[in-house]
Design a protein around this motif. Structure first.
Motif, PDB file in Angstrom:
ATOM      1  N   GLY A 152       1.518  -2.272  -9.807  1.00 59.88           N
ATOM      2  CA  GLY A 152       0.762  -3.453 -10.250  1.00 59.88           C
ATOM      3  C   GLY A 152       1.278  -4.764  -9.688  1.00 59.88           C
ATOM      4  O   GLY A 152       0.632  -5.802  -9.816  1.00 59.88           O
ATOM      5  N   GLU A 153       2.451  -4.731  -9.079  1.00 59.66           N
ATOM      6  CA  GLU A 153       2.982  -5.944  -8.454  1.00 59.66           C
ATOM      7  C   GLU A 153       3.921  -5.598  -7.319  1.00 59.66           C
ATOM      8  O   GLU A 153       4.745  -4.684  -7.430  1.00 59.66           O
ATOM      9  CB  GLU A 153       3.727  -6.807  -9.485  1.00 59.66           C
ATOM     10  CG  GLU A 153       4.122  -8.150  -8.912  1.00 59.66           C
ATOM     11  CD  GLU A 153       4.739  -9.101  -9.941  1.00 59.66           C
ATOM     12  OE1 GLU A 153       4.798  -8.740 -11.117  1.00 59.66           O
ATOM     13  OE2 GLU A 153       5.166 -10.188  -9.514  1.00 59.66           O
ATOM     14  N   LEU A 202       0.831  -1.207   0.000  1.00 54.92           N
ATOM     15  CA  LEU A 202       0.000   0.000   0.000  1.00 54.92           C
ATOM     16  C   LEU A 202       0.869   1.263   0.000  1.00 54.92           C
ATOM     17  O   LEU A 202       0.648   2.184  -0.780  1.00 54.92           O
ATOM     18  CB  LEU A 202      -0.887  -0.027   1.247  1.00 54.92           C
ATOM     19  CG  LEU A 202      -2.046   0.947   1.298  1.00 54.92           C
ATOM     20  CD1 LEU A 202      -3.078   0.596   0.237  1.00 54.92           C
ATOM     21  CD2 LEU A 202      -2.712   0.906   2.678  1.00 54.92           C
ATOM     22  N   THR A 203       1.876   1.285   0.849  1.00 53.49           N
ATOM     23  CA  THR A 203       2.736   2.489   0.920  1.00 53.49           C
ATOM     24  C   THR A 203       3.716   2.545  -0.252  1.00 53.49           C
ATOM     25  O   THR A 203       4.124   3.638  -0.652  1.00 53.49           O
ATOM     26  CB  THR A 203       3.602   2.508   2.212  1.00 53.49           C
ATOM     27  OG1 THR A 203       3.495   1.263   2.866  1.00 53.49           O
ATOM     28  CG2 THR A 203       3.214   3.593   3.130  1.00 53.49           C
ATOM     29  N   GLY A 204       4.079   1.400  -0.789  1.00 51.57           N
ATOM     30  CA  GLY A 204       5.081   1.369  -1.864  1.00 51.57           C
ATOM     31  C   GLY A 204       6.425   1.018  -1.269  1.00 51.57           C
ATOM     32  O   GLY A 204       6.921   1.722  -0.378  1.00 51.57           O
ATOM     33  N   GLN A 252      -7.122  -2.120  -9.059  1.00 52.93           N
ATOM     34  CA  GLN A 252      -6.940  -1.949  -7.616  1.00 52.93           C
ATOM     35  C   GLN A 252      -7.181  -3.260  -6.856  1.00 52.93           C
ATOM     36  O   GLN A 252      -7.037  -3.337  -5.648  1.00 52.93           O
ATOM     37  CB  GLN A 252      -7.889  -0.855  -7.109  1.00 52.93           C
ATOM     38  CG  GLN A 252      -7.363   0.563  -7.293  1.00 52.93           C
ATOM     39  CD  GLN A 252      -5.937   0.758  -6.772  1.00 52.93           C
ATOM     40  OE1 GLN A 252      -5.667   0.618  -5.599  1.00 52.93           O
ATOM     41  NE2 GLN A 252      -5.002   1.055  -7.686  1.00 52.93           N
ATOM     42  N   GLN A 253      -7.586  -4.289  -7.612  1.00 56.38           N
ATOM     43  CA  GLN A 253      -7.965  -5.568  -6.995  1.00 56.38           C
ATOM     44  C   GLN A 253      -6.751  -6.465  -6.776  1.00 56.38           C
ATOM     45  O   GLN A 253      -5.971  -6.690  -7.711  1.00 56.38           O
ATOM     46  CB  GLN A 253      -8.966  -6.252  -7.940  1.00 56.38           C
ATOM     47  CG  GLN A 253      -9.844  -7.298  -7.292  1.00 56.38           C
ATOM     48  CD  GLN A 253     -10.757  -6.715  -6.217  1.00 56.38           C
ATOM     49  OE1 GLN A 253     -11.173  -5.563  -6.315  1.00 56.38           O
ATOM     50  NE2 GLN A 253     -11.028  -7.499  -5.185  1.00 56.38           N
ATOM     51  N   ARG A 254      -6.596  -6.959  -5.561  1.00 57.01           N
ATOM     52  CA  ARG A 254      -5.470  -7.850  -5.278  1.00 57.01           C
ATOM     53  C   ARG A 254      -5.830  -9.269  -5.710  1.00 57.01           C
ATOM     54  O   ARG A 254      -6.948  -9.724  -5.450  1.00 57.01           O
ATOM     55  CB  ARG A 254      -5.183  -7.813  -3.785  1.00 57.01           C
ATOM     56  CG  ARG A 254      -3.970  -8.595  -3.405  1.00 57.01           C
ATOM     57  CD  ARG A 254      -3.539  -8.241  -2.009  1.00 57.01           C
ATOM     58  NE  ARG A 254      -4.300  -8.963  -1.009  1.00 57.01           N
ATOM     59  CZ  ARG A 254      -4.374  -8.596   0.270  1.00 57.01           C
ATOM     60  NH1 ARG A 254      -3.766  -7.507   0.677  1.00 57.01           N
ATOM     61  NH2 ARG A 254      -5.064  -9.314   1.122  1.00 57.01           N
TER      62      ARG A 254
END
Ligand code: NAD
Length: 505
Positions: free
Chosen positions: A279-280, A236-238, A288-290
């Motif tokens: 995206g990964e 989420l944060t990167g 946005q879907q995991r």
């Protein structure tokens, strides 16, 4: 004392500046917003206007209230427009030179009594304040994103900050309905310091191949009751952003082993596996879907399974009942059993088998910490056979409670991550980085943990936390697990971890 409706300057109208402007305008203050970039302040006010319109549409505020809040945000085209502000909060780029220059320029513009506050997340406030003629009026004021929703703000006095500056900022924040906590000018301040354990220990678990990132996340959510596990948070944060924070806090704490970053991170950053935004990351995403890894159904329970449960197992009676209900037989002779069950605290299954003279090929360990009704962790020894492994998985999910299978690991997943969080928090208290009350609230509000970290330690039991840490330390030899003196003293005295230091005067 804070007057209702004082003038607050906000410099930098990006993600944080616009949120800070909204928060204080909603609290009834006059906000003057300035950004060096053309159009940035207008975009920020439009952004806030949109949020307010949506709140009005939903009936949370009236259209008149929305309009009044918006009118309290006045856009400025020069820094001189901040003359007369009682407090100026900067939320410009994270660059020491830029922040120092900004405060140096602001000092002659604002009055001598005006406070200059920085929203820096990683710089030393003292280094920003050093540029000022009157450093006693400079402090950190660290908000979290999104500012209106994240209800905690850190007030950070630098070494020369006057107590009145801190008191005024506390009062100003409390007036917005947010909780002000005071944190020392130390790396990560309070929330980012207390939040280290979840990431560093989660990474350590996967580094040791004890579990996958998805398994760690599932256990932290479903067994430990957190909203999110470390790897979904990192996505989420990167990882590009979080990776830098991990390195920076480790460097700033002079290579304290508790904060040692994982060597797994840099190759992933180099490969662009940042998380949601690329995206990964630890997971793959479709939009946005995991994409969730599939959960395998448990194997069937073997007919006539004979189970031996270690006499010192914390949940001996519960495991026996579970076995009876599943149709397995509980035996008291180890030699007669197909499956041997241990429940260690802070030790790995293999070393427990060796210490207790248990045949490691037929042995598994079940984490006693989360309680039998929550998601269970079944840990293998280094040599558990596939037959014993499948029987254990079948047994421990026979009543519908899910079970996750992990490799040998001192402290399973939940024990080791929770005690790491508790140990770091105990050291924060020991170092006086914040009061116990501020620490507990900051972690709940800033990190969204189900409990404050010292309360979490009390719930596990201070002596038990100490035992887990000591055993992990002995098992690994890694100084990251050495227990904090704060924790050791309270555990051995048999008192709560929330117990403050004795007053000296
Ligand atoms: P951002 O890039 O969204 O916004 C920064 C803004 O500052 C930009 O609009 C830029 O034009 C402006 N700016 C740059 N130099 C300026 C100057 N000299 N004078 C006036 N305006 C200037 O950044 P952000 O995410 O809002 O972060 C701002 C600060 O808040 C940083 O110090 C950051 O570390 C801190 N912070 C960020 C977060 C977060 O989650 N984004 C959380 C807490 C603290």
């Amino acid at each position: 004392m804070i007057q209702q409706g004082i003038a607050i300057g906000v410099v930098g109208a990006g993600t944080m500046g616009r949120g800070i402007a909204q928060l204080f305008a909603e609290a009834g203050h006059e906000v003057r917003l300035y950004d060096v970039q053309d159009g940035a302040a207008v975009r920020a006010r439009d952004f806030v206007a949109d949020l307010l319109r949506r709140a009005a549409d939903k009936g949370r505020i009236t259209p008149e209230q929305a309009q009044a809040v918006l009118e309290r945000i006045q856009l400025q085209t020069t820094l001189d427009g901040l003359a007369g502000c009682d407090v100026v909060i900067e939320a410009v780029i994270e660059d020491l030179g830029v922040k120092r220059e900004l405060f140096r320029t602001l000092e002659p513009i604002v009055g001598d009594q005006a406070i200059l506050a920085s929203n820096t997340s990683s710089l030393l406030v003292a280094e920003i304040a050093a540029a000022c003629r009157r450093p006693q009026r400079v402090a950190g004021l660290h908000f979290f994103n999104p500012v209106p929703l994240m209800k905690v703000v850190e007030v950070i006095p630098a070494v020369r900050t006057a107590p009145e500056t801190v008191a005024t900022l506390r009062q100003l924040v409390q007036g917005t309905g947010h909780r002000a906590v005071v944190a020392a000018d130390q790396p990560g301040f309070l929330v980012n310091h207390a939040g280290r354990g979840l990431y560093t220990e989660g990474l350590r678990v996967i580094e040791e191949q004890a579990a996958t990132p998805a398994q760690v996340d599932i256990l932290i959510r479903e067994a430990a009751g957190f909203r999110m596990g470390p790897f979904e948070l990192l996505d989420l944060t990167g990882l590009d952003v979080s990776g830098k924070v991990m390195e920076s806090i480790y460097e700033q704490f002079q290579h304290e082993p508790r904060f040692r970053p994982s060597s797994l991170v840099r190759p992933r950053i180099a490969a662009g596996l940042y998380g949601r935004k690329s995206g990964e990351g630890w997971y793959r995403y479709q939009g946005q879907q995991r994409i969730e890894p599939e959960r395998q159904p448990p194997p069937p329970l073997p007919d006539g399974l004979k189970v031996w449960i270690s006499r010192d197992a914390e949940q001996h009676a519960g495991i026996a009942t579970l076995a009876h209900k599943a149709g397995a037989q509980v035996v008291s002779e180890m030699s007669q059993a197909d499956l041997l069950v241990l429940q260690p605290w802070g030790r790995d299954a293999t070393s427990c088998c060796v210490a207790q003279g248990v045949d490691a090929t037929r042995a598994v360990a079940l984490d006693p910490l989360p309680g039998l009704d929550r998601h269970r962790t079944v840990m293998l020894s280094a040599v558990t056979t596939p037959g014993a492994r499948d029987a254990a998985l079948a047994l421990f999910s026979s009543d519908g409670v899910p079970a996750t299978l992990i490799g040998d690991s001192p402290g399973f997943v939940v024990q080791r991550i929770l005690v790491t969080i508790v140990n770091i928090a105990a050291n924060i208290a020991q170092r006086g980085i914040a009061t116990v009350a501020d620490l507990e609230d900051a972690v709940k509000l800033g990190l969204g943990y189900p409990q404050g970290p010292l309360t979490m330690g009390d719930a596990i039991g201070p002596m038990r936390v100490l035992t887990i840490l000591r055993n992990m330390h002995a098992c690994t030899g890694d100084p990251r697990y050495r227990p904090s003196p704060w924790l050791q003293r309270r555990a051995t005295l048999g008192v709560s971890l929330l117990t403050p230091e004795a007053p000296r005067t």
